[in-house]
Scaffold this motif. Structure first.
Motif, PDB file in Angstrom:
ATOM      1  N   TRP A  55       0.568  -1.122  -0.149  1.00 26.10           N
ATOM      2  CA  TRP A  55       0.174  -0.323   0.262  1.00 26.10           C
ATOM      3  C   TRP A  55       1.476   0.940  -0.058  1.00 26.10           C
ATOM      4  CZ3 TRP A  55      -3.754   1.810   4.617  1.00 26.10           C
ATOM      5  CH2 TRP A  55      -4.237   3.277   4.242  1.00 26.10           C
ATOM      6  N   ARG A  56       1.649   0.626   0.935  1.00 26.46           N
ATOM      7  CA  ARG A  56       2.471   2.483   0.705  1.00 26.46           C
ATOM      8  C   ARG A  56       3.364   2.546  -0.580  1.00 26.46           C
ATOM      9  NH1 ARG A  56       7.656   0.683   3.854  1.00 26.46           N
ATOM     10  NH2 ARG A  56       8.054  -0.748   1.431  1.00 26.46           N
ATOM     11  N   ASP A  57       3.634   1.627  -1.173  1.00 26.94           N
ATOM     12  CA  ASP A  57       4.037   1.867  -2.137  1.00 26.94           C
ATOM     13  C   ASP A  57       3.074   2.452  -3.813  1.00 26.94           C
ATOM     14  OD1 ASP A  57       6.540   1.222  -1.058  1.00 26.94           O
ATOM     15  OD2 ASP A  57       6.596  -0.719  -1.871  1.00 26.94           O
ATOM     16  N   ASP A  58       1.802   1.892  -4.033  1.00 31.07           N
ATOM     17  CA  ASP A  58       0.922   2.546  -4.231  1.00 31.07           C
ATOM     18  C   ASP A  58       0.252   4.017  -4.142  1.00 31.07           C
ATOM     19  OD1 ASP A  58      -0.463   2.629  -6.692  1.00 31.07           O
ATOM     20  OD2 ASP A  58      -1.605   0.137  -6.076  1.00 31.07           O
ATOM     21  N   VAL A  59       0.964   4.777  -4.691  1.00 33.28           N
ATOM     22  CA  VAL A  59       0.690   6.391  -4.329  1.00 33.28           C
ATOM     23  C   VAL A  59      -0.850   6.676  -5.054  1.00 33.28           C
ATOM     24  CG1 VAL A  59       0.976   9.563  -5.443  1.00 33.28           C
ATOM     25  CG2 VAL A  59       3.426   6.971  -4.971  1.00 33.28           C
ATOM     26  N   LYS A  60      -1.531   6.045  -6.187  1.00 33.79           N
ATOM     27  CA  LYS A  60      -3.055   5.866  -6.369  1.00 33.79           C
ATOM     28  C   LYS A  60      -3.491   5.925  -5.184  1.00 33.79           C
ATOM     29  CE  LYS A  60      -5.905   5.311 -10.344  1.00 33.79           C
ATOM     30  NZ  LYS A  60      -5.830   3.848 -11.181  1.00 33.79           N
ATOM     31  N   GLU A  61      -3.286   3.855  -4.826  1.00 34.73           N
ATOM     32  CA  GLU A  61      -4.602   3.649  -3.919  1.00 34.73           C
ATOM     33  C   GLU A  61      -4.039   5.022  -2.389  1.00 34.73           C
ATOM     34  OE1 GLU A  61      -6.200   1.538  -3.872  1.00 34.73           O
ATOM     35  OE2 GLU A  61      -6.177   0.962  -6.069  1.00 34.73           O
ATOM     36  N   ARG A  62      -3.489   5.672  -2.302  1.00 33.42           N
ATOM     37  CA  ARG A  62      -3.359   6.289  -0.964  1.00 33.42           C
ATOM     38  C   ARG A  62      -3.531   7.791  -1.047  1.00 33.42           C
ATOM     39  NH1 ARG A  62       2.228   8.131  -0.833  1.00 33.42           N
ATOM     40  NH2 ARG A  62       3.783   7.145  -1.661  1.00 33.42           N
ATOM     41  N   THR A  63      -4.248   8.149  -2.370  1.00 32.55           N
ATOM     42  CA  THR A  63      -4.191   9.011  -2.186  1.00 32.55           C
ATOM     43  C   THR A  63      -5.936   9.577  -2.894  1.00 32.55           C
ATOM     44  OG1 THR A  63      -2.875   9.706  -4.357  1.00 32.55           O
ATOM     45  CG2 THR A  63      -4.460  11.619  -4.278  1.00 32.55           C
ATOM     46  N   ASN A  64      -6.143  11.302  -1.528  1.00 35.45           N
ATOM     47  CA  ASN A  64      -7.193  10.984  -1.111  1.00 35.45           C
ATOM     48  C   ASN A  64      -8.595  11.984  -2.259  1.00 35.45           C
ATOM     49  OD1 ASN A  64      -9.919  12.606   0.593  1.00 35.45           O
ATOM     50  ND2 ASN A  64     -10.140  10.353   1.473  1.00 35.45           N
ATOM     51  N   PRO A  65      -9.893  12.227  -2.445  1.00 32.63           N
ATOM     52  CA  PRO A  65      -9.747  13.062  -3.210  1.00 32.63           C
ATOM     53  C   PRO A  65     -10.180  14.291  -2.536  1.00 32.63           C
ATOM     54  CG  PRO A  65     -11.975  11.422  -2.786  1.00 32.63           C
ATOM     55  CD  PRO A  65     -10.364  11.345  -2.481  1.00 32.63           C
ATOM     56  N   VAL A  66     -10.656  14.414  -1.616  1.00 36.86           N
ATOM     57  CA  VAL A  66      -9.890  15.819  -0.907  1.00 36.86           C
ATOM     58  C   VAL A  66      -8.659  15.849  -0.273  1.00 36.86           C
ATOM     59  CG1 VAL A  66     -10.860  16.835   1.024  1.00 36.86           C
ATOM     60  CG2 VAL A  66     -12.779  15.442  -0.480  1.00 36.86           C
ATOM     61  N   LEU A  67      -8.403  15.264   0.138  1.00 35.85           N
ATOM     62  CA  LEU A  67      -6.486  15.640   1.325  1.00 35.85           C
ATOM     63  C   LEU A  67      -5.833  15.237   0.427  1.00 35.85           C
ATOM     64  CD1 LEU A  67      -8.180  14.167   4.715  1.00 35.85           C
ATOM     65  CD2 LEU A  67      -7.644  16.188   3.978  1.00 35.85           C
ATOM     66  N   GLY A  68      -6.063  14.326  -0.540  1.00 34.05           N
ATOM     67  CA  GLY A  68      -4.348  14.572  -1.865  1.00 34.05           C
ATOM     68  C   GLY A  68      -4.034  13.044  -1.595  1.00 34.05           C
ATOM     69  N   GLU A  69      -2.395  13.831  -1.581  1.00 38.29           N
ATOM     70  CA  GLU A  69      -1.279  12.438  -1.208  1.00 38.29           C
ATOM     71  C   GLU A  69      -1.726  12.347   0.830  1.00 38.29           C
ATOM     72  OE1 GLU A  69       2.545  10.604  -1.137  1.00 38.29           O
ATOM     73  OE2 GLU A  69       2.422  12.867  -2.269  1.00 38.29           O
ATOM     74  N   VAL A  70      -1.698  11.091   1.074  1.00 38.70           N
ATOM     75  CA  VAL A  70      -1.777   9.933   2.529  1.00 38.70           C
ATOM     76  C   VAL A  70      -0.615   8.932   2.865  1.00 38.70           C
ATOM     77  CG1 VAL A  70      -2.941   9.752   4.163  1.00 38.70           C
ATOM     78  CG2 VAL A  70      -4.177  10.387   3.200  1.00 38.70           C
TER      79      VAL A  70
END
Length: 424
Positions: free
Chosen positions: A297-312
Motif C-alpha cells: 500500500w505504501r508503494d502505490d501512490v494512487k491507492e493512498r491518494t484521497n479525493p479531498v486531502l490529496g496524498e496520504v
C-alpha cells in the motif's frame, strides 16, 4: 369535558341559546359560529363559550327571542338565573374556565418546545393534531450543522406538559428532581405507548408560573426506569440538571444513538483479495502478512491518494502507532485485519471528520505549525465476517509560512490508525 356534578344537577333536557350576536336556535341545537369556541356537552345539553360569551341553558321551547341582550355583564346569560338553573350556570362557567386555562397552558408548552427546537437547535418540530396525540404531542427531527443543517435521521417523540401550579409537585425526598404529577392511571395507560414508538420518547415539562413569556423547561427520558418515582406511581421525576434549552441538543443526539448516523455512511464491500485474511500453516504469521500488505500500500501512490486531502503518507508513523507497546494485543490484531478497509476508505471517502482541537506552535522565524487529527468512516462489508462501521484516523500537519504579499501553506497527512468504531 364531562362532570358528575354537572350531570347530577341537569335532570331535564335543556335547550341552548347563543347570545351577543348569535341567532337563537331551536332547543337542543348546537352553536356553530365562524370563530373558534370552547364547548362542553353531555346527554341532553350543549354548552358553548366564545370569548366572554356563554350560551344559556333553557327548557325546551322557552329560548329567548332572537338577539336578546345579555342581562349579566361578561357572562352572556340572557335570562335571570332561577334557583334551579343557578348551579348549572355556575358549574358551566367554572368548567369553561378550566378548559380555557388548560388550553392556554398547552399552547405555552408547545410554543416553548417549538422555539427551542426550530430557533435554537435549527432542527425540525412537527406537532401532532389533538385527534392523533395519543400520549405524544409531536416529534423532533434532529439535524446537524448551522449554515446548512442536515437531517441525521434521528427522531425524538415528545410529550409536553405545562403547568407550574398544576402538574408540578416536588417531593422533599428528591431535592434534585422536579415532580410532575400525571396520575397513576395516566402513566399506566400511556407508558406502553412511550415504549412502543420507534425512537426515544421524552417528557418536556414547562413551568409557566416562573415566567409565562419565557418559561423554563426540563426534559426526561420516558423509557428510563429512573424517571418514574419508586414511591409514587403517578409521579414522573425530572432531573433539575436537564434543562430543555440550546445546550441540550447534544443530549438528544445521544438519545437517538448511532443508528441514525450510521445510515448516512457510505457502503464499502470488500472482496477477499482486498482483505488481510489469516492464513493457516506452521510458518504463517499474521503480523508478517499485515506488514507485507502495508508495504504494498505504501508503494502505490494512487491507492493512498484521497479525493479531498490529496496524498496520504503510509509509513512507519502509522505502523508504530498501531503496534505501540501500551496497546492491547487484540486491538493490534483488529487493526491489521482492517488494513484492506482502510486502503479503500483512504482512496474514495470524501467526508472528512475533525477530532478535537488543533494544536498550534509558532516558531521564531514566524512560521506556524498546526497539528490536528482527521477521520474517515464507512459501513464495511467483509467476505468472511459480519459488516461493521470502520473508522480511519489520519494525522495532519500544516506549516504556514508567511511571505511578503502572500502566505504559503504546506501540508502533510499520515495514515495513523484504523479500528471498528462500535467495538471499543
Amino acid at each position: 369535558m364531562k362532570s358528575r356534578a354537572y350531570e347530577d344537577c341537569d335532570e331535564r333536557r335543556l335547550g341552548v341559546c347563543p347570545l351577543e350576536g348569535f341567532a337563537a336556535l331551536p332547543s337542543g341545537e348546537k352553536i356553530i359560529p365562524s370563530m373558534p369556541v370552547v364547548s362542553s356537552s353531555g346527554p341532553g345539553r350543549t354548552f358553548t363559550r366564545q370569548g366572554n360569551t356563554l350560551a344559556g341553558f333553557f327548557s325546551p321551547g322557552k329560548a329567548p327571542p332572537r338577539g336578546a341582550a345579555a342581562s349579566a355583564r361578561g357572562t352572556g346569560i340572557s335570562q335571570p338565573p332561577t334557583p334551579e338553573r343557578q348551579p348549572i350556570i355556575e358549574l358551566c362557567l367554572k368548567e369553561v374556565g378550566v378548559v380555557l386555562s388548560n388550553r392556554v397552558k398547552e399552547r405555552i408548552g408547545i410554543h416553548k418546545v417549538a422555539h427551542v427546537v426550530e430557533n435554537l437547535w435549527e432542527s425540525g418540530w412537527q406537532e401532532y393534531s389533538a385527534s392523533n396525540d395519543d400520549a405524544i404531542d409531536g416529534v423532533i427531527l434532529m439535524r446537524r450543522g448551522t449554515a446548512r443543517p442536515v437531517d441525521t435521521g434521528g427522531v425524538v417523540y415528545v410529550q409536553v406538559k405545562c403547568g407550574g401550579n398544576g402538574y408540578r409537585k416536588d417531593q422533599q425526598r428528591y431535592p434534585d428532581h422536579i415532580g410532575v404529577a400525571l396520575g397513576e392511571k395516566y402513566i399506566e395507560a400511556h407508558r406502553p405507548r412511550w415504549s412502543r414508538v420507534p425512537g426515544p420518547a421524552v417528557l418536556v415539562f414547562v413551568d409557566d408560573v416562573a415566567n409565562r413569556e419565557s418559561p423554563p423547561a426540563w426534559w426526561v427520558d420516558l423509557n428510563d426506569t429512573a424517571s418514574y418515582s419508586p414511591t409514587n406511581a403517578g409521579m414522573i421525576l425530572v432531573p433539575k440538571a436537564q434543562q430543555f434549552s440550546h445546550h441540550s441538543k447534544g443530549d438528544f443526539h445521544r438519545l437517538c444513538g448511532t443508528g441514525a448516523h450510521d445510515r448516512q455512511l457510505s457502503e464499502i464491500v470488500l472482496s477477499r483479495a482486498e482483505c488481510v485474511v489469516p492464513k493457516l500453516g506452521k510458518g504463517e504469521s499474521l503480523r508478517n502478512d499485515a506488514w507485507e500488505f502495508f508495504k504494498a500500500w505504501r508503494d502505490d501512490v494512487k491507492e493512498r491518494t484521497n479525493p479531498v486531502l490529496g496524498e496520504v503518507l503510509v509509513n512507519r508513523v502509522g505502523w508504530k502507532h498501531m503496534t505501540r507497546s501500551d496497546r492491547l494485543p487484540e486491538r493490534i490484531v483488529q487493526s491489521w485485519q482492517l488494513l484492506g478497509a482502510a486502503k479503500r476508505m483512504v482512496r474514495q471517502e470524501k467526508r472528512i471528520y475533525t477530532f478535537g482541537r488543533a494544536t498550534t506552535k509558532t516558531f521564531a522565524d514566524g512560521n506556524t505549525l498546526i497539528e490536528d487529527y482527521l477521520g474517515l468512516r464507512a459501513n464495511v462489508s467483509f467476505p468472511h465476517r459480519h459488516e461493521s462501521v470502520v473508522q480511519v484516523v489520519l494525522k495532519r500537519n500544516r506549516l504556514i509560512c508567511p511571505r511578503p504579499g502572500f502566505q504559503e501553506e504546506r501540508q502533510k497527512v499520515w495514515f495513523y490508525s484504523v479500528y471498528e468504531l462500535r467495538r471499543g
